[in-house]
Design a protein around this motif. Structure first.
Motif, PDB file in Angstrom:
ATOM      1  N   ALA A  81      -4.449   4.570   2.223  1.00 11.96           N
ATOM      2  CA  ALA A  81      -5.812   4.035   2.218  1.00 11.96           C
ATOM      3  C   ALA A  81      -6.050   3.171   3.455  1.00 11.96           C
ATOM      4  N   SER A  82      -7.292   3.124   3.875  1.00  9.65           N
ATOM      5  CA  SER A  82      -7.626   2.265   5.005  1.00  9.65           C
ATOM      6  C   SER A  82      -7.743   0.821   4.506  1.00  9.65           C
ATOM      7  N   PRO A  83      -7.595  -0.148   5.405  1.00  8.70           N
ATOM      8  CA  PRO A  83      -7.713  -1.546   4.995  1.00  8.70           C
ATOM      9  C   PRO A  83      -9.037  -1.827   4.286  1.00  8.70           C
ATOM     10  N   GLU A  84     -10.117  -1.170   4.752  1.00  4.48           N
ATOM     11  CA  GLU A  84     -11.419  -1.418   4.119  1.00  4.48           C
ATOM     12  C   GLU A  84     -11.398  -0.961   2.669  1.00  4.48           C
ATOM     13  N   GLU A  85     -10.822   0.215   2.443  1.00  5.67           N
ATOM     14  CA  GLU A  85     -10.765   0.726   1.073  1.00  5.67           C
ATOM     15  C   GLU A  85      -9.984  -0.231   0.176  1.00  5.67           C
ATOM     16  N   ILE A  90      -9.702  -3.658  -4.330  1.00  6.09           N
ATOM     17  CA  ILE A  90      -8.832  -4.609  -5.007  1.00  6.09           C
ATOM     18  C   ILE A  90      -9.329  -6.018  -4.755  1.00  6.09           C
ATOM     19  N   GLN A  91      -9.584  -6.735  -5.826  1.00  8.40           N
ATOM     20  CA  GLN A  91     -10.132  -8.084  -5.674  1.00  8.40           C
ATOM     21  C   GLN A  91      -9.191  -9.026  -4.949  1.00  8.40           C
ATOM     22  N   TRP A  92      -7.904  -8.932  -5.262  1.00 14.45           N
ATOM     23  CA  TRP A  92      -6.981  -9.916  -4.695  1.00 14.45           C
ATOM     24  C   TRP A  92      -6.456  -9.502  -3.344  1.00 14.45           C
ATOM     25  N   THR A  97      -7.190  -7.555   6.405  1.00 18.41           N
ATOM     26  CA  THR A  97      -5.787  -7.301   6.708  1.00 18.41           C
ATOM     27  C   THR A  97      -5.423  -5.878   6.348  1.00 18.41           C
ATOM     28  N   THR A  98      -4.334  -5.435   6.904  1.00 17.47           N
ATOM     29  CA  THR A  98      -3.802  -4.134   6.540  1.00 17.47           C
ATOM     30  C   THR A  98      -2.789  -4.351   5.429  1.00 17.47           C
ATOM     31  N   LEU A  99      -2.273  -3.255   4.921  1.00 14.23           N
ATOM     32  CA  LEU A  99      -1.246  -3.345   3.882  1.00 14.23           C
ATOM     33  C   LEU A  99      -0.049  -4.126   4.410  1.00 14.23           C
ATOM     34  N   LEU A 100       0.281  -3.858   5.666  1.00 14.00           N
ATOM     35  CA  LEU A 100       1.406  -4.551   6.285  1.00 14.00           C
ATOM     36  C   LEU A 100       1.134  -6.054   6.392  1.00 14.00           C
ATOM     37  N   GLY A 101      -0.100  -6.365   6.761  1.00 18.56           N
ATOM     38  CA  GLY A 101      -0.486  -7.768   6.876  1.00 18.56           C
ATOM     39  C   GLY A 101      -0.468  -8.463   5.530  1.00 18.56           C
TER      40      GLY A 101
END
Lengths: 348, 370, 320
Positions: A81-85, A90-92, A97-101
């Motif tokens: 998924a892209s960071p925007e998605e 997901i609320q939290w 940020t990205t998943l990595l971030g």
């Protein structure tokens, strides 16, 4: 190659693995023994049995592979998924940020908590192990060892209860003092949180939890110090401590390192105690006494899993994957150290 | 060796015997049936039987336990289970068909409504506001059990702008209280939760200047104290000095609580005040007919209303594939909505019993379940 | 013990030979003494958490622990009722851990046999290595794995006993392998050779001689492995769910387990009690949590103790 233990001392089995690196399958003279060939039909049973054993052995590899594969499969929606998605779904999930971030600060928190735990536990357990192996009367040693092993028998959820109800209130004055006197060091920057739901408290509880593991291994290793080395040191006029420094510690060094790695592996994955004790936050802060700065991966999973939507679950599983990789790396490093030690000690 | 084998067998036998005793001595009768209370009257002797499974909001857990206990004592052959997995998990499991009913702190989202249309055969989803609970703002200060605060003050504190208990904002509203010179430690939920969502929604609606964040189930301010679950928050507030947090009012225990400013007066939390705001609030529009979603009027100035409330919905389908499921859900929900059921929850969980009007509406929806 | 004894020397300006030889000793001896104190202190420090933990759990938990508490479930219990027990949780723990043992013990023992008796070459080396690595899998990851595995086939929200058992097995197998391997290696080679010399085929020799000799150690290892996983909370939280009533079917429906029960009761927190209500205990949930924690610790310790007893009394006479 005779460093298998004198008698089965079944501490937590995994500790025995390091303590007594029993000659592994490759060792000469200890490998498979071939009997005289029997009747053909009996041989079929034999072949079935050996196949069953081989299959069971392979199950280990299959299981590990399966763990990785299924985690990746279930984490895939989040990984792709892209960071925007992710932010949207997901609320939290922190914005921008990205998943990595997202995983980064938690990885940092996980490692930080474990490092604190190690920094506290390794010296203490070395001391305990020395006490049991070289200071306490021989007859008491076993009983004392068992006492420490009892700590390993306590479930982590109970550690959590204890940490919240007993330990934290007692640590608060100490932390307040620490931040007042040593506050100029970034590590102890104040104000100390009250109640002390901070990473340092978590580190202490984790230290108590890994204490028995490290102690058990260290004890075994110290007991294996060649008697001759010890007596030689004493004969040269060394005091008991000098003997320990000259003979016992060098001999036990690599064993101690791998024991610490084992403890580290355990601390990295601890969930419930952290969940119950820590006020989480997602930063790279070094302030050990401030609340809301750190979080560990495992605790975050347990914290957010219940309310998570499918994408959230995938994200959490992705973070679990990261934890899995880290612990694998730590454990492999530990094994590597053990393997080197085996070569080394095999020489004498 | 021989002796060994004998003692080994003895050990095995002992272990076997032990596990047998273990299996034999337990029971589900934790509560003795006392003749007066739970023997159903002859006229309403139940013929229902079967299993009902639900999952969802943990806020409803205590109330649900009371409902399940009451319902099961009326219908001894029915077994109801409720897994407090959380609202999100509860909705997902319900929509996937894993459970027959669910509890959720939030109404279904649009995409979930579409999914619900599939789940509920040719019917639609029923969302009933059967659990209304005030959220208390709790604090721990020696010798003070109640403080008055306007929404802006509460927002300032939780946004970490007001940082000391003797700040002029707090002092101005509490002229009769000697406030200590003590740092304020706000405590929030660390997990995503309906309580947080309702709390932030309240702050965003009533104090938009002081609370620059949007309503969200995840706490928007970083760097404070936080804990998992309502009890974690209560524990953290209790353990500290100068701490302040928000939690389901029923779990507040002996902690100090804040009376919030509504209109011109300060209203402490109470079940009645919480129910009042629900009655004063309009229904959400554009939803299925069976869905009684309340658009809470947080800025109400209704006297005696406490707008900081959590409304948790009971989800069901108006049509089930199996008529057995329908009958059971119908009976169970009728009990929950009944005066008796609401009273049981009020005693066990400190929730606010729903008003008669709301009951009539809810019962009409429940009657239609088939 | 064997250090040089140092006698008090006469005071004089010129050091004697003896003094020259032992000059450093005061400092060295002081260091030695200081270190002895430090090492002893380390041990004492470790006793603090042990004692305080035992005391906290014992004093908080003993009040609620009773035959009634152990023999009933939580069905029909709500609010501040002075009722309810942990029977369903004990049963759930026994069943889930039991199934986990059923899965891991055969695999574990056979793997150990493979490693000790058959294994050669890269496969055996890989298995040895990865068994060790597997001991380090975090329990929550094991739980996520089991959840992923079952939810992929049975849809999300899947929760029943066996899912938890699979998660626990992942944690348990390496422990079983490790301890069984140790035990099998302790069996003297002469026994195997004697069996072979009598013409016993290898597999029978393994079963009837090797495993037979090591059985006490193996049982001990298994019990310790069980003790290791029985207190796991996190993996069960995501796989088995919670329920108030007794459920004996591990293939269907949620189950309560002891560690999860402790956590849930703690998480439920205080109960609102009306003023003057006599049958309402505000802290009932927390009391139950402590009592259940005490029970859990007792079970784990009993298992540990039993394991040690078995290994002590039934240990085969090895070469020593």
């Amino acid at each position: 190659m005779s460093n298998s233990p004198q008698l089965a001392r079944p501490t937590a089995a995994e500790t025995a693995a390091v303590a007594a690196p029993a000659p592994s399958s490759g060792a000469p003279g200890d490998g498979p023994r071939t009997p005289v060939r029997g009747h053909p039909h009996r041989d079929r049973a034999g072949r079935a049995f050996s196949t069953a054993a081989t299959v069971a052995g392979s199950t280990i590899l299959v299981t590990l592979a399966a763990v990785a594969v299924f985690l990746v499969l279930r984490a895939w929606p989040a990984l792709s998924a892209s960071p925007e998605e992710l932010t949207e779904g997901i609320q939290w999930f922190p914005e921008g940020t990205t998943l990595l971030g997202f995983v980064g600060p938690m990885l940092f928190g996980t490692v930080l908590a474990s490092v604190i735990a190690l920094a506290v536990a390794v010296p203490v357990s070395t001391g305990i192990a020395l006490f049991i192996s070289h200071y306490a009367p021989r007859r008491m040693a076993n009983a004392l060892g068992y006492l420490i092993d009892l700590l390993a028998a306590i479930p982590s959820v109970v550690y959590g209860l204890w940490g919240v109800a007993w330990l934290a209130p007692r640590l608060q004055p100490a932390w307040a003092w620490l931040s007042e006197t040593l506050g100029f060091i970034p590590l102890f920057e104040g104000p100390a949180a009250n109640p002390p739901r901070v990473i340092l408290t978590v580190g202490i509880v984790l230290a108590v939890m890994i204490l028995p593991i490290i102690t058990a291994v260290a004890r075994e290793v110290f007991l294996q110090t060649p008697r001759l080395h010890e007596e030689a040191a004493l004969a040269l006029g060394a005091t008991r401590w000098e003997m320990i420094r000259m003979a016992v510690l060098p001999f036990g060094q690599s064993g101690l390192i791998s024991a610490s790695m084992l403890g580290l592996g355990r601390a990295l994955g601890e969930t419930m105690a952290v969940l119950m004790i820590l006020s989480p936050g997602l930063t790279y802060s070094l302030a050990l006494l401030q609340a809301g700065q750190h979080q560990t991966i495992a605790a975050n999973i347990a914290n957010q899993f219940p309310e998570a939507n499918p994408l959230g679950v995938s994200t959490l599983i992705a973070t679990g994957l990261a934890l899995f990789v880290i612990t694998l790396a730590v454990n492999m490093a530990a094994r590597w150290v053990v393997a080197r030690r085996k070569d080394f000690s095999g020489a004498n | 060796m021989k002796l060994n084998r004998h003692s080994r067998m003895a050990t095995v036998a002992a272990i076997g015997a032990l596990s047998l005793t273990l299996a034999a001595c337990g029971s589900d009768n934790a509560v003795e049936d006392d003749a007066a209370g739970s023997t159903p009257d002859a006229e309403q002797a139940s013929t229902l039987s079967g299993q009902l499974e639900g999952a969802g909001a943990s806020s409803q857990e205590s109330a649900m336990q009371a409902w399940i206990a009451g319902f099961q004592s009326q219908n001894p052959d029915v077994s109801v289970a409720y897994d407090p997995v959380g609202s999100g998990g509860g909705r997902t499991q319900f929509l996937e068909g894993g459970t027959q009913f669910a509890g959720s702190d939030a109404a279904l989202k649009d995409d979930e409504l579409a999914q619900a249309a599939d789940r509920c055969v040719s019917g639609e989803v029923a969302e009933l506001p059967l659990y209304i609970s005030p959220i208390a703002v709790i604090f721990s200060l020696d010798g003070i059990d109640s403080l008055n605060m306007s929404p802006a003050t509460v927002a300032g504190i939780f946004d970490q702008k007001i940082t000391n208990w003797n700040a002029p904002e707090i002092a101005a509203e509490n002229p009769d209280v000697t406030l200590p010179d003590l740092a304020i430690t706000p405590v929030n939920r660390s997990d995503e939760s309906g309580t947080t969502e309702n709390f932030t929604e309240y702050l965003a609606a009533t104090a938009p200047e002081a609370w620059p964040h949007e309503a969200s189930g995840d706490w928007p301010v970083a760097g404070g104290q936080s804990a998992q679950g309502t009890s974690g928050v209560v524990q953290t507030v209790t353990d500290g000095q100068g701490t302040i947090g928000y939690a389901d009012a029923s779990k507040a225990g002996s902690l100090g609580t804040v009376a919030i400013k509504v209109g011109d007066e300060y209203v402490p939390y109470s079940p009645e005040a919480a129910a009042a705001v629900v009655d004063a609030s309009p229904r959400a529009e554009g939803r299925p007919e069976a869905s009684l979603v309340v658009e809470l009027d947080r800025t109400t100035t209704e006297p005696g209303a406490y707008p900081l409330v959590l409304v948790s919905y009971s989800l069901a389908c108006t049509e089930y594939e199996s008529s057995e499921d329908a009958t059971l859900v119908k009976a169970f929900y009728s009990y929950i909505a009944s005066e008796e059921g609401q009273q049981a929850a009020a005693e066990a969980a400190g929730s606010a019993p729903i008003s008669d009007e709301l009951r009539t509406e809810a019962l009409a929806v429940i009657e239609a379940i088939a | 013990m064997a250090t040089l004894e140092q006698s008090a020397e006469p005071r004089s300006d010129r050091p004697t030979t003896r003094e020259l030889l032992t000059r450093g000793d005061t400092r060295r001896k002081a260091t030695d003494r200081v270190m002895a104190v430090v090492v002893t202190l380390a041990f004492v420090v470790a006793l603090i958490p042990l004692l305080s933990l035992s005391w906290t759990v014992l004093s908080n938990g003993i009040g609620r622990l009773s035959p009634y508490f152990l023999s009933v479930s939580m069905r029909g219990v709500f609010g501040g009722m002075d009722a309810g027990g942990i029977y369903h949780a004990i049963l759930g723990t026994v069943l889930v851990t039991g199934v986990a043992a059923l899965i891991s013990v055969p695999i574990g023992i056979m793997t150990a046999i493979y490693l000790v008796e058959y294994g050669t070459g890269p496969l055996a080396r890989a298995v040895t290595f990865f068994v060790d690595v597997m001991t380090g899998i975090p329990s929550i990851v094991a739980g996520l794995f089991a959840y992923s595995l079952f939810s992929l086939f049975l849809g999300p929200g899947v929760r029943f006993g066996v899912v938890g058992s699979v998660a626990l097995s992942v944690l348990m197998i390496p422990v079983v392998v490790r301890s069984c391997e140790e035990m099998l290696r302790l069996v003297p080679n002469e026994l195997r050779e004697a069996a072979y010399a009598l013409g016993v085929p290898k597999w029978l020799a393994i079963l009837k001689v090797v495993v037979r000799t090591a059985i006490a150690g193996i049982v001990t290892g298994v019990m310790l492995a069980v003790a290791r996983v029985i207190g796991e909370t996190a993996p069960l939280l995501v796989t088995v769910g919670v329920i108030d009533s007794i459920n004996t079917n591990v293939f269907e429906g949620r189950m309560m387990t002891l560690p999860v029960y402790v956590f849930r009761q703690y998480a439920q927190g205080l109960v609102p009690c009306a003023d003057g209500a006599t049958d309402c205990i505000a802290t009932i949930n927390i009391d139950r949590a402590w009592a259940a924690a005490l029970t859990l610790i007792l079970i784990v310790m009993l298992l540990n103790l039993a394991a040690r007893m078995i290994s002590k009394f039934f240990a085969p006479r090895t070469g020593h």
